[in-house]
Design an enzyme around this catalytic site. Structure first.
Site, PDB file in Angstrom:
ATOM      1  N   CYS A 178      43.679  45.909  46.962  1.00 45.76           N
ATOM      2  CA  CYS A 178      42.370  46.566  46.917  1.00 45.76           C
ATOM      3  C   CYS A 178      41.293  45.527  46.579  1.00 45.76           C
ATOM      4  O   CYS A 178      41.146  44.553  47.298  1.00 45.76           O
ATOM      5  CB  CYS A 178      42.415  47.711  45.898  1.00 45.76           C
ATOM      6  SG  CYS A 178      41.014  48.840  45.992  1.00 45.76           S
ATOM      7  N   ASP A 226      41.583  53.123  56.943  1.00 41.98           N
ATOM      8  CA  ASP A 226      40.707  52.460  55.975  1.00 41.98           C
ATOM      9  C   ASP A 226      39.399  52.066  56.650  1.00 41.98           C
ATOM     10  O   ASP A 226      39.233  50.944  57.132  1.00 41.98           O
ATOM     11  CB  ASP A 226      41.413  51.233  55.395  1.00 41.98           C
ATOM     12  CG  ASP A 226      40.693  50.655  54.192  1.00 41.98           C
ATOM     13  OD1 ASP A 226      39.529  51.022  53.964  1.00 41.98           O
ATOM     14  OD2 ASP A 226      41.313  49.841  53.482  1.00 41.98           O
ATOM     15  N   HIS A 257      43.348  53.428  52.538  1.00 37.57           N
ATOM     16  CA  HIS A 257      43.151  52.323  51.610  1.00 37.57           C
ATOM     17  C   HIS A 257      43.957  52.622  50.341  1.00 37.57           C
ATOM     18  O   HIS A 257      43.998  53.751  49.869  1.00 37.57           O
ATOM     19  CB  HIS A 257      41.664  52.211  51.257  1.00 37.57           C
ATOM     20  CG  HIS A 257      41.329  51.050  50.389  1.00 37.57           C
ATOM     21  ND1 HIS A 257      41.114  49.786  50.881  1.00 37.57           N
ATOM     22  CD2 HIS A 257      41.161  50.953  49.041  1.00 37.57           C
ATOM     23  CE1 HIS A 257      40.833  48.961  49.884  1.00 37.57           C
ATOM     24  NE2 HIS A 257      40.849  49.655  48.757  1.00 37.57           N
TER      25      HIS A 257
END
Length: 290
Positions: A178, A226, A257
């Site tokens: 991330c 994402d 994500h």
């Protein structure tokens, strides 16, 4: 079960050999990678994509550590095999919530594969994750830890690792998730001596021309849904090609994500995580274990 296999299992359980060494020898004894994998699964039952590792696993030496950074003390969590030897080293970069137990577990998973893994607390300049989040306070990770700070603390982290007697100073890798994936990509443009870089759904360096400074091959994992990260993939691929950099990526259909997280959340996708983790280990094995 043959006696040599029983002895091999006992050595692994007692921490005398690493998971990688177990697999190598088990394949020799059994003549089958599948059988060797089934043996390791019987010893350590696997989760959705990779076995969670007990913080007190007897095969590992795991400790909260400190090292000296450019702006003071940096906190981290270091874990590596207890078995004697010299191991490649990997820095693990946490997500936007700071250094947590999930990232410590990811580090232990890498240690079980024969790596010295250091999960750095990139909120150290603010007293560390625990202090920053005390009383339920919110983390403003991009303001508190800009990429230049992450690069500096990572660089000093690698310097710390190089001094350890059980670390191979010439085999250094980095992985992040991330926000940590974005930081991993950014750190790779700054830190020298890296041999392998793994990005989990992280944005690319900005400006993209910074990728010309990357020395190591990059493996990236992206969730198919994402929308915040994926629009930048084509330009990233073009820039990496322009500067003759190694960039391999996989887009996992249907995954959001944060799909690798196994601590809950709407983005979790066990199927994508199960596919991505072996790819990650294969990549690290290729570039760090040789």
């Amino acid at each position: 079960m043959p006696e040599e296999v029983k002895k091999l299992i006992q050595e692994y359980q007692e921490g005398k050999i690493t998971r990688r060494e177990f697999m190598q020898r088990a394949v020799v004894f059994t003549g089958s990678l599948a059988v060797a994998a089934s043996l390791i699964d019987a010893i350590v039952p696997s989760g959705s994509h990779a076995a969670m590792v007990d913080p007190n696993d007897p095969a590992l030496a795991s400790d909260e550590i400190q090292y000296t950074g450019n702006a003071g003390t940096v906190f981290g969590y270091l874990t590596r095999p207890k078995a004697s030897g010299k191991y490649p080293a990997i820095i693990v970069i946490h997500g936007g919530s700071g250094l947590d137990d999930h990232i410590r577990d990811v580090a232990r998973r890498l240690a079980k594969e024969g790596y010295a893994a250091l999960a750095v607390d990139f909120l150290s300049r603010h007293g560390g994750t625990q202090k920053v989040t005390s009383g339920g306070k919110r983390i403003y990770i991009r303001e508190m830890a800009p990429w230049q700070v992450v690069a500096e603390d990572s660089d000093r982290g690698f310097a710390y690792l190089r001094e350890l007697p059980d670390v191979r100073a010439d085999r250094l890798g980095i992985i992040g998730f991330c926000w940590g994936g974005e930081m991993t990509f950014a750190v790779a443009t700054q830190v020298r001596g890296l041999k392998a870089v793994v990005v989990y759904y992280g944005r690319s360096p900005n400006p993209l021309d910074r990728v010309k400074n990357i020395e190591a091959p990059v493996l990236a994992h992206y969730g198919g849904e994402d929308k915040g990260v994926n629009p930048g993939i084509p330009a990233t691929e073009e820039a990496m090609k322009r500067y003759d950099k190694s960039y391999t990526y996989k887009i996992y259909p249907g995954a959001q994500h944060g799909f690798n997280s196994d601590i809950g959340g709407s983005g979790q996708n066990a199927a994508a995580a199960k596919e991505a983790w072996p790819r990650t280990l294969e990549f690290f094995n290729k570039h760090l274990q040789g």
